[in-house]
Design an enzyme around this catalytic site. Structure first.
Site, mmCIF file in Angstrom:
data_model
loop_
_atom_site.group_PDB
_atom_site.id
_atom_site.type_symbol
_atom_site.label_atom_id
_atom_site.label_comp_id
_atom_site.label_asym_id
_atom_site.label_seq_id
_atom_site.Cartn_x
_atom_site.Cartn_y
_atom_site.Cartn_z
ATOM 1 N N LEU A 100 -2.934 -7.967 -4.687
ATOM 2 C CA LEU A 100 -3.080 -8.781 -3.481
ATOM 3 C C LEU A 100 -4.473 -9.355 -3.309
ATOM 4 O O LEU A 100 -4.743 -10.038 -2.327
ATOM 5 C CB LEU A 100 -2.704 -7.945 -2.251
ATOM 6 C CG LEU A 100 -1.255 -7.468 -2.207
ATOM 7 C CD1 LEU A 100 -1.010 -6.651 -0.938
ATOM 8 C CD2 LEU A 100 -0.285 -8.636 -2.263
ATOM 9 N N LYS A 105 -12.112 -6.417 8.705
ATOM 10 C CA LYS A 105 -11.243 -5.866 9.740
ATOM 11 C C LYS A 105 -11.425 -6.593 11.068
ATOM 12 O O LYS A 105 -10.461 -6.746 11.839
ATOM 13 C CB LYS A 105 -11.512 -4.374 9.904
ATOM 14 C CG LYS A 105 -11.135 -3.543 8.678
ATOM 15 C CD LYS A 105 -9.649 -3.652 8.335
ATOM 16 C CE LYS A 105 -9.243 -2.711 7.219
ATOM 17 N NZ LYS A 105 -7.801 -2.756 6.911
ATOM 18 N N GLY A 144 -1.943 7.176 0.552
ATOM 19 C CA GLY A 144 -2.493 7.096 1.899
ATOM 20 C C GLY A 144 -1.485 6.833 2.997
ATOM 21 O O GLY A 144 -0.361 7.350 2.993
ATOM 22 N N ILE A 145 -1.891 6.003 3.950
ATOM 23 C CA ILE A 145 -1.071 5.713 5.122
ATOM 24 C C ILE A 145 0.235 5.031 4.729
ATOM 25 O O ILE A 145 1.301 5.337 5.267
ATOM 26 C CB ILE A 145 -1.861 4.841 6.118
ATOM 27 C CG1 ILE A 145 -3.074 5.608 6.652
ATOM 28 C CG2 ILE A 145 -0.968 4.399 7.275
ATOM 29 C CD1 ILE A 145 -4.068 4.745 7.412
ATOM 30 N N TYR A 177 -16.692 -4.590 4.892
ATOM 31 C CA TYR A 177 -15.479 -3.931 5.394
ATOM 32 C C TYR A 177 -15.290 -4.202 6.894
ATOM 33 O O TYR A 177 -14.206 -4.657 7.302
ATOM 34 C CB TYR A 177 -15.538 -2.433 5.101
ATOM 35 C CG TYR A 177 -14.271 -1.693 5.479
ATOM 36 C CD1 TYR A 177 -13.139 -1.755 4.673
ATOM 37 C CD2 TYR A 177 -14.202 -0.932 6.645
ATOM 38 C CE1 TYR A 177 -11.976 -1.088 5.001
ATOM 39 C CE2 TYR A 177 -13.037 -0.255 6.987
ATOM 40 C CZ TYR A 177 -11.930 -0.332 6.161
ATOM 41 O OH TYR A 177 -10.780 0.335 6.519
ATOM 42 N N GLY A 214 0.785 -1.224 0.000
ATOM 43 C CA GLY A 214 0.000 0.000 0.000
ATOM 44 C C GLY A 214 0.813 1.268 0.000
ATOM 45 O O GLY A 214 0.366 2.306 0.492
#
Length: 252
Positions: free
Chosen positions: A37, A150, A7-8, A146, A3
């Protein structure tokens, strides 16, 4: 690190490189390793490529890649993409003198989930998880995929972190769980005023409001630093107080 293109993940890669660390980035594009992925083939390619580039030794692994669609792609990337990468690279971590690993959870992991999806994820049954997810979409519960991904990821982390393969090899494994972060993934939420109101109600952030990606990246940087010698299996909420607001003082 996955990633890293936005973003992060992009923020963390920048912080690490600025302090002199070498970062091998994984993403769909604009990365050292370009891989999808969401598929077993893409995950295998990512792991094989990283192992070749690092010589079989990694000081840290961070899984930042994720999606927030209301489709089963969310389950494939957020759970199976993350766990496959961590498991595939774990031997390279074990070969390092002071390895660390971390993943991105979410405040959404505390929300209602689809039990069948979570159970299939934890049992390692990807196609069964996807089929259960497709049924959830058909009955109008796509928004729950989602949180399901998580929640399953947090449970997987807490289950494996204390095993001989992780804690027994001296590898701390933890997660950060952000609230609302200002990233490309959240842009569509801000574009719709009604969606933004619903988001604010679902994720109240009394401390400083929405977070920039660097805020979450700083927490991740500590989790994978040598300073973290004894924290394992923890989900650290970097959420402006959302988790404490929603679940109250009786959950600690």
């Amino acid at each position: 690190m996955s990633g890293t293109a936005s973003g992060i993940g992009k923020a963390l890669a920048g912080l690490l490189r600025a302090q002199g660390d070498e970062v091998i980035g994984i993403d769909l594009k604009d990365a050292d390793v370009c891989a999808d992925l969401s598929t077993p083939e893409g995950r295998a390619l990512a792991v094989e490529s990283v192992l070749g580039m690092c010589g079989g030794v990694l000081d840290g692994v961070v899984a930042c890649a994720g999606v927030s669609t209301f489709t089963t792609l969310t389950v494939r990337v957020n759970y199976f993409g993350v766990t496959a990468m961590l498991e595939g690279l774990r031997p390279a971590l074990a070969a390092a003198p002071a390895p660390r690993a971390a993943v991105i959870g979410s405040i959404s992991g505390t929300k209602p989930a689809v039990p069948e999806v979570v159970r299939a994820c934890l049992d390692g049954l990807e196609e069964e998880a996807v089929e259960s997810g497709e049924r959830a979409v058909e009955r109008g519960d796509g928004r729950m995929l989602y949180p399901s991904s998580k929640s399953a990821l947090a449970q997987w982390l807490r289950r494996v972190c204390v095993t001989p393969e992780w804690a027994g090899c001296g590898i701390p494994l933890n997660a950060v769980a952000p609230g609302v972060v200002l990233t490309p993934m959240s842009d569509p939420l801000f574009a719709d005023e009604e969606m933004r109101k619903a988001m604010d109600a679902a994720v109240p952030m009394p401390l400083n409001g929405y977070a920039e990606p660097e805020v979450v990246a700083e927490a991740l940087r500590w989790l994978i630093s040598p300073a973290n010698s004894h924290m394992s299996g923890q989900v650290v909420y970097v959420d402006g107080g959302a988790e404490a607001t929603l679940r109250g003082p009786d959950v600690y």
